[in-house]
Design a protein around this motif. Structure first.
Motif, PDB file in Angstrom:
ATOM      1  N   GLU A 138       0.890  -1.087  -0.087  1.00 35.36           N
ATOM      2  CA  GLU A 138       0.032   0.071   0.031  1.00 35.36           C
ATOM      3  C   GLU A 138       0.910   1.375   0.203  1.00 35.36           C
ATOM      4  OE1 GLU A 138      -3.167   2.270  -0.322  1.00 35.36           O
ATOM      5  OE2 GLU A 138      -3.128   0.229  -0.628  1.00 35.36           O
ATOM      6  N   LEU A 139       1.967   1.241   0.864  1.00 34.77           N
ATOM      7  CA  LEU A 139       2.904   2.391   0.582  1.00 34.77           C
ATOM      8  C   LEU A 139       3.391   2.547  -0.613  1.00 34.77           C
ATOM      9  CD1 LEU A 139       4.596   1.796   4.132  1.00 34.77           C
ATOM     10  CD2 LEU A 139       3.027   3.536   3.676  1.00 34.77           C
ATOM     11  N   ILE A 140       3.871   1.611  -1.447  1.00 30.77           N
ATOM     12  CA  ILE A 140       4.238   1.661  -2.437  1.00 30.77           C
ATOM     13  C   ILE A 140       3.500   2.492  -3.441  1.00 30.77           C
ATOM     14  CG2 ILE A 140       5.396   0.353  -4.746  1.00 30.77           C
ATOM     15  CD1 ILE A 140       6.550  -1.614  -2.744  1.00 30.77           C
ATOM     16  N   ARG A 141       2.123   1.763  -3.475  1.00 27.00           N
ATOM     17  CA  ARG A 141       1.007   2.250  -4.149  1.00 27.00           C
ATOM     18  C   ARG A 141       0.809   3.662  -4.391  1.00 27.00           C
ATOM     19  NH1 ARG A 141      -1.938  -2.214  -2.343  1.00 27.00           N
ATOM     20  NH2 ARG A 141      -1.995  -4.038  -3.680  1.00 27.00           N
ATOM     21  N   ARG A 142       0.882   4.375  -2.995  1.00 27.69           N
ATOM     22  CA  ARG A 142       0.894   5.759  -2.725  1.00 27.69           C
ATOM     23  C   ARG A 142       1.912   6.715  -3.073  1.00 27.69           C
ATOM     24  NH1 ARG A 142      -1.607   5.491   3.342  1.00 27.69           N
ATOM     25  NH2 ARG A 142      -3.686   4.240   3.266  1.00 27.69           N
ATOM     26  N   THR A 143       3.159   6.035  -3.331  1.00 30.17           N
ATOM     27  CA  THR A 143       4.239   6.759  -3.857  1.00 30.17           C
ATOM     28  C   THR A 143       3.918   7.598  -5.113  1.00 30.17           C
ATOM     29  OG1 THR A 143       5.204   5.037  -5.153  1.00 30.17           O
ATOM     30  CG2 THR A 143       5.872   5.421  -2.710  1.00 30.17           C
ATOM     31  N   GLU A 144       4.394   8.858  -5.439  1.00 31.16           N
ATOM     32  CA  GLU A 144       4.153   9.576  -6.501  1.00 31.16           C
ATOM     33  C   GLU A 144       4.643   8.837  -7.893  1.00 31.16           C
ATOM     34  OE1 GLU A 144       5.140  14.098  -8.388  1.00 31.16           O
ATOM     35  OE2 GLU A 144       5.729  13.457  -6.419  1.00 31.16           O
ATOM     36  N   THR A 145       5.760   8.492  -7.714  1.00 32.47           N
ATOM     37  CA  THR A 145       6.577   7.623  -8.906  1.00 32.47           C
ATOM     38  C   THR A 145       5.808   6.377  -9.388  1.00 32.47           C
ATOM     39  OG1 THR A 145       8.629   8.458  -8.233  1.00 32.47           O
ATOM     40  CG2 THR A 145       8.453   6.818  -9.837  1.00 32.47           C
ATOM     41  N   PHE A 146       5.208   5.687  -8.426  1.00 32.73           N
ATOM     42  CA  PHE A 146       4.350   4.555  -8.743  1.00 32.73           C
ATOM     43  C   PHE A 146       3.009   5.000  -9.186  1.00 32.73           C
ATOM     44  CE2 PHE A 146       1.656   0.900  -8.085  1.00 32.73           C
ATOM     45  CZ  PHE A 146       2.646  -0.164  -8.500  1.00 32.73           C
ATOM     46  N   GLU A 160      10.977   7.676  -2.063  1.00 33.04           N
ATOM     47  CA  GLU A 160       9.593   7.935  -1.587  1.00 33.04           C
ATOM     48  C   GLU A 160       9.147   6.716  -0.821  1.00 33.04           C
ATOM     49  OE1 GLU A 160       7.550   8.443  -5.376  1.00 33.04           O
ATOM     50  OE2 GLU A 160       8.618  10.085  -5.785  1.00 33.04           O
ATOM     51  N   ILE A 161       9.528   5.486  -1.270  1.00 34.68           N
ATOM     52  CA  ILE A 161       9.074   4.515  -0.108  1.00 34.68           C
ATOM     53  C   ILE A 161       9.671   4.653   1.216  1.00 34.68           C
ATOM     54  CG2 ILE A 161       9.416   1.838  -0.037  1.00 34.68           C
ATOM     55  CD1 ILE A 161       9.254   1.547  -2.969  1.00 34.68           C
ATOM     56  N   HIS A 162      11.119   5.003   1.166  1.00 32.71           N
ATOM     57  CA  HIS A 162      11.639   5.048   2.535  1.00 32.71           C
ATOM     58  C   HIS A 162      11.095   6.178   3.298  1.00 32.71           C
ATOM     59  CE1 HIS A 162      15.722   2.946   3.210  1.00 32.71           C
ATOM     60  NE2 HIS A 162      15.061   2.341   2.335  1.00 32.71           N
ATOM     61  N   VAL A 164       9.035  -6.841  -3.795  1.00 30.78           N
ATOM     62  CA  VAL A 164       8.006  -6.660  -5.324  1.00 30.78           C
ATOM     63  C   VAL A 164       9.610  -5.975  -6.086  1.00 30.78           C
ATOM     64  CG1 VAL A 164       7.891  -4.278  -4.956  1.00 30.78           C
ATOM     65  CG2 VAL A 164       6.730  -5.540  -6.719  1.00 30.78           C
ATOM     66  N   ALA A 165       9.529  -6.440  -7.398  1.00 30.38           N
ATOM     67  CA  ALA A 165      10.448  -5.879  -8.473  1.00 30.38           C
ATOM     68  C   ALA A 165       9.571  -5.012  -9.330  1.00 30.38           C
ATOM     69  CB  ALA A 165      11.049  -6.816  -8.879  1.00 30.38           C
ATOM     70  N   ILE A 176       5.921  -4.995 -13.228  1.00 35.53           N
ATOM     71  CA  ILE A 176       5.680  -5.077 -11.622  1.00 35.53           C
ATOM     72  C   ILE A 176       5.625  -6.731 -11.705  1.00 35.53           C
ATOM     73  CG2 ILE A 176       4.242  -4.750  -9.539  1.00 35.53           C
ATOM     74  CD1 ILE A 176       3.071  -2.295 -11.368  1.00 35.53           C
ATOM     75  N   LEU A 177       6.590  -7.052 -10.718  1.00 36.03           N
ATOM     76  CA  LEU A 177       6.705  -8.625 -10.222  1.00 36.03           C
ATOM     77  C   LEU A 177       6.719  -8.887  -8.665  1.00 36.03           C
ATOM     78  CD1 LEU A 177       9.542  -9.694 -12.662  1.00 36.03           C
ATOM     79  CD2 LEU A 177       7.136 -10.000 -12.973  1.00 36.03           C
ATOM     80  N   PRO A 178       5.356  -9.166  -8.146  1.00 35.20           N
ATOM     81  CA  PRO A 178       5.441  -9.525  -7.063  1.00 35.20           C
ATOM     82  C   PRO A 178       6.589 -10.860  -6.747  1.00 35.20           C
ATOM     83  CG  PRO A 178       3.469  -9.589  -7.541  1.00 35.20           C
ATOM     84  CD  PRO A 178       4.314  -9.464  -9.045  1.00 35.20           C
ATOM     85  N   VAL A 179       7.364 -10.640  -5.560  1.00 32.58           N
ATOM     86  CA  VAL A 179       8.314 -11.519  -5.328  1.00 32.58           C
ATOM     87  C   VAL A 179       8.461 -11.720  -3.577  1.00 32.58           C
ATOM     88  CG1 VAL A 179       9.938 -11.303  -7.122  1.00 32.58           C
ATOM     89  CG2 VAL A 179       9.993  -9.696  -5.252  1.00 32.58           C
ATOM     90  N   GLY A 180       7.638 -12.980  -3.303  1.00 29.40           N
ATOM     91  CA  GLY A 180       7.612 -13.208  -1.811  1.00 29.40           C
ATOM     92  C   GLY A 180       6.920 -11.869  -1.048  1.00 29.40           C
ATOM     93  N   ASP A 181       8.066 -11.641  -0.255  1.00 24.98           N
ATOM     94  CA  ASP A 181       7.652 -10.375   0.638  1.00 24.98           C
ATOM     95  C   ASP A 181       7.957  -9.079   0.210  1.00 24.98           C
ATOM     96  OD1 ASP A 181      10.353 -10.507   1.208  1.00 24.98           O
ATOM     97  OD2 ASP A 181      10.117 -10.914   3.313  1.00 24.98           O
TER      98      ASP A 181
END
Length: 475
Positions: A120-128, A162-164, A145-146, A138-143
């Motif tokens: 959810e945090l990644i989705r909210r970033t401006e770049t994403f 932005e994620i940080h 993402v790539a 976009i590739l989900p990888v376990g816990d």
């Protein structure tokens, strides 16, 4: 006899190629069924026993098949393996996962909750949110993402920052295991578009594999980038040059080495880089051994913030050392790091002995913008077990309001002191750092705050410190 040796070399080469093939298959989520399909395409008569594992199937294949498959998976054009060596496309990658995501002491539901929170945090970033869907993978990888961008080499860096920053806000009201910590690797390279077992397009190739390996070098809350992408990004703006810090060569799989940048700044990244897998240059190893020839009876590091607006800071080290080696020592090695790019000559380095004699700077071994290494010539050699008092002074801005020190030698008594004008607001926090993983915990001893002649003085001290013990001071 020569024929036997040739056969042994061929067998050894085949085993090595099979090992690398299995490694690449694992990283691309392909397995035994995919291998069987490839053998069928090439009409190989391999027993399709259900008990055979991937290695056993490959070991029964002809050497020429293994060699061609290996070359194709490495990206070479091989006749008959065109579907393996598919058309490539270059992406700029960000690879992230959670630190401690497989910790058995954390309930599975809590781990899943963290994965949902991170997504959810990644989705909210401006770049994403503003990404170009046609040029983003976009590739989900376990816990984790790539995310790959084919349209911009800056986007992985901006997304990481932005994620940080979002994570730091998320963790403000969290404690202990409730906090969410990640690591991020950034790299660039080609991938192949391959069809998975569900008949859907997927990507795999050197780009994403090497980005994963860059991430694997990270410690808690590190953002690492390879020089392949870091060298180019640093040239784009002065801002990027200030936050991309070169930290040397690191070893990855198959004996390869990567030059790594540690990315950090205000509100993102982690200044402490893990030393695990670090490749130390021979001359640096020699210098480190020279450092370990001395032990500290007493070390006081005083930081005086002369100008709070520019963060101009005068650093003074008061040292009482003992020669712990078996021979007289006439040189001392120093290593300094800073948060702003500086030339060695602008640091105003000054070293004096116990008679207040100014000592000669014998050599400057490293003069990188954020890192300096140099040797001092002593006026008189220090004999084995003999003590000597020394004072080191230098100027370096501290805009991040943080200071890190790792002990290259043992120290009986250490004091850290911060002095500044009384009107400057301070909130001192001392963290003990693990130099292998980059993780930090609160130090057990609290700093002492006092006032003296219109100035605020914060002091923290500890006794009996050992080699590689490290502390970070935030104010």
């Amino acid at each position: 006899m020569e024929g036997i040796r040739s056969h042994e070399r061929s067998s050894s080469s085949k085993i090595k190629e099979i090992g690398e093939i299995l490694g690449m298959l694992g990283e691309s989520n392909r397995g035994r069924d995919w291998i069987i399909n490839e053998t069928k395409k090439h009409h190989l008569k391999i027993p399709a026993q259900t008990s055979l594992n991937s290695y056993e199937i490959l070991s029964r294949c002809p050497t020429i098949f293994i060699t061609n498959l290996h070359r194709a998976m490495k990206g070479n054009s091989v006749k008959g393996f065109e579907d393996v060596q598919s058309l490539t496309k270059a992406y700029h990658w960000l690879f992230t996962d959670m630190v401690g995501g497989s910790n058995p002491t954390i309930p599975t539901k809590d781990q899943v909750r963290k994965i949902v929170a991170l997504n959810e945090l990644i989705r909210r970033t401006e770049t994403f949110r503003n990404r170009d869907h046609t040029s983003t993978v976009i590739l989900p990888v376990g816990d984790g993402v790539a995310v790959g961008f084919s349209d911009s080499q800056e986007k992985p860096l901006r997304l990481a920052i932005e994620i940080h920053k979002a994570l730091f806000r998320y963790n403000e009201n969290k404690v202990g295991k409730d906090k969410l910590a990640i690591r991020i690797g950034i790299d660039m390279g080609p991938v192949y578009i391959v069809e998975d077992l569900n008949g859907k397009d997927n990507v795999w190739g050197p780009g994403i594999i090497l980005t994963r390996r860059v991430m694997d070098l990270c410690g808690e809350m590190n953002i690492f980038a390879s020089a392949r992408i870091g060298d180019d990004i640093r040239k784009l703006s002065p801002e990027y040059e200030e936050i991309l810090h070169p930290i040397g060569n690191y070893s990855i799989k198959h004996g390869e080495e990567l030059v790594i940048y540690n990315i950090y700044g205000e509100g993102f990244g982690n200044k402490i880089a893990p030393r695990k897998a670090k490749v130390v240059a021979p001359n640096l190893e020699r210098d480190i051994r020279t450092v370990n020839n001395f032990s500290f009876n007493y070390l006081k590091i005083n930081l005086e913030i002369v100008d709070p607006k520019t963060a101009f800071t005068r650093h003074t080290w008061f040292m009482d050392v003992t020669n712990a080696s078996k021979k007289p020592m006439d040189q001392i090695f120093y290593s300094l790091d800073g948060d702003t790019p500086k030339e060695f000559g602008d640091l105003n380095v000054n070293v004096r002995d116990d008679h207040n004699n100014v000592l000669e700077i014998l050599s400057v071994n490293v003069n990188k913008p954020y890192h300096k290494e140099f040797n001092i010539q002593l006026n008189r050699p220090i004999k084995p077990k003999q003590k000597r008092a020394l004072i080191l002074e230098y100027d370096w801005e501290e805009p991040e309001r943080t200071y890190f020190y790792r002990f290259a030698s043992g120290c009986k008594h250490f004091v850290f002191s911060l002095t500044t004008k009384k009107e400057m607001k301070l909130s001192m926090k001392v963290l003990k750092a693990d130099t292998e993983t980059g993780s930090k915990i609160d130090a057990t001893t609290m700093p002492v705050i006092s006032s003296d002649d219109g100035k605020t003085v914060i002091t923290w001290e500890k006794k009996d410190l050992i080699i590689d013990e490290a502390y970070q001071f935030n104010w």
